[in-house]
Design a protein around this motif. Structure first.
Motif, short mmCIF file in Angstrom:
data_model
loop_
_atom_site.label_atom_id
_atom_site.label_comp_id
_atom_site.label_asym_id
_atom_site.label_seq_id
_atom_site.Cartn_x
_atom_site.Cartn_y
_atom_site.Cartn_z
N CYS A 87 0.62 -0.71 -0.02
CA CYS A 87 -0.35 0.48 -0.20
C CYS A 87 0.90 1.34 -0.64
O CYS A 87 2.24 1.19 0.44
N HIS A 89 -0.12 3.84 1.05
CA HIS A 89 -0.09 4.81 2.48
C HIS A 89 1.03 3.95 3.91
O HIS A 89 1.78 5.08 3.96
N GLN A 90 1.14 3.23 3.67
CA GLN A 90 2.26 3.01 5.01
C GLN A 90 2.58 1.67 4.55
O GLN A 90 3.67 1.27 5.87
N GLY A 91 2.78 1.43 3.06
CA GLY A 91 4.07 0.21 3.16
C GLY A 91 3.03 -1.09 3.57
O GLY A 91 4.31 -2.34 3.60
N TYR A 92 2.21 -1.63 3.88
CA TYR A 92 2.00 -2.37 4.51
C TYR A 92 1.71 -3.61 3.45
O TYR A 92 0.56 -2.64 2.31
N CYS A 107 -6.91 -1.53 0.34
CA CYS A 107 -5.57 -1.65 1.40
C CYS A 107 -6.64 -1.67 2.85
O CYS A 107 -6.88 -0.46 3.36
N VAL A 109 -5.62 -2.17 6.18
CA VAL A 109 -5.49 -1.55 7.31
C VAL A 109 -5.84 -0.41 8.12
O VAL A 109 -6.60 -0.41 9.12
N HIS A 110 -6.03 0.68 7.17
CA HIS A 110 -6.55 1.67 7.14
C HIS A 110 -7.62 2.47 6.27
O HIS A 110 -7.70 3.42 6.12
N GLY A 111 -7.47 0.96 5.47
CA GLY A 111 -9.04 1.22 4.23
C GLY A 111 -8.87 1.90 3.15
O GLY A 111 -9.44 3.02 2.49
N SER A 112 -7.51 2.48 2.61
CA SER A 112 -6.91 2.88 1.20
C SER A 112 -7.71 2.41 0.35
O SER A 112 -7.97 1.63 -0.30
N VAL A 124 -6.89 8.34 4.67
CA VAL A 124 -7.33 7.58 4.74
C VAL A 124 -6.44 8.78 6.29
O VAL A 124 -6.22 9.07 7.84
S1 FES Z 1 -1.43 1.03 5.07
FE1 FES Z 1 -2.97 0.57 3.56
S2 FES Z 1 -4.12 2.31 4.16
FE2 FES Z 1 -2.35 2.42 5.72
#
Ligand code: FES
Length: 148
Positions: A87, A89-92, A107, A109-112, A124
């Motif tokens: 992702c 956003h934060q690389g998950y 994603c 994890v935080h809904g992106s 997000v």
């Molecule tokens: S890491 Fe994917 S939405 Fe935050």
């Protein structure tokens, strides 16, 4: 009924879930190895045999698989698209394909959410949402090449 008795009456599994409700989901935000900050895949160039067992889910529109940190999708129109599983956003490494809203990358994890072009559909947090890396696909018979 005392707490101890109550937990005992639920059984070991339920007692564990109540005592440690945050394991799993909360650890995703903890920055553990293999969690966030995974590098976006580079130098991607591999070929899938669409007749192989690993590609079985690509036989239907809306199906997807993950391989080499890439999400490979047969979209709702029957075209192949591929995006980073990491992702922006934060690389998950949790990006997946959802067969709703015309087909989007998501994603959990935080809904992106992202268009199939990689364009962000939401942000997000306060930071500017970044695009999801998209890879090229090339179909030749039953072979699908995924590359940059
Ligand atoms: S890491 Fe994917 S939405 Fe935050």
């Amino acid at each position: 009924m005392e707490r101890k008795q109550f937990l005992r009456s639920l059984g070991a599994g339920a007692a564990f879930a109540i005592a440690f409700p945050c394991l799993g989901a909360c650890s995703k935000d903890g920055g553990e190895p293999g969690g966030g900050n995974t590098p976006v895949p580079t130098g991607v160039d591999f070929t899938l045999d669409l007749q192989s067992a690993e590609s079985e889910k690509l036989s239907r529109n809306g199906g997807f698989i993950t391989k080499n940190s890439v999400v490979i999708v047969k979209n709702l129109e029957g075209n192949f698209v591929a995006a980073s599983q990491v992702c922006s956003h934060q690389g998950y490494e949790e990006v997946r394909f959802l067969d709703r809203d015309g087909g989007i990358f998501y994603c959990e994890v935080h809904g992106s959410r992202f268009e199939q072009s990689g364009k962000p559909l939401n942000k997000v947090d306060q930071a500017q949402a970044k695009s999801l890396k998209i890879f090229k696909t090339e179909l030749s018979g039953a072979l699908l090449r995924v590359f940059e």
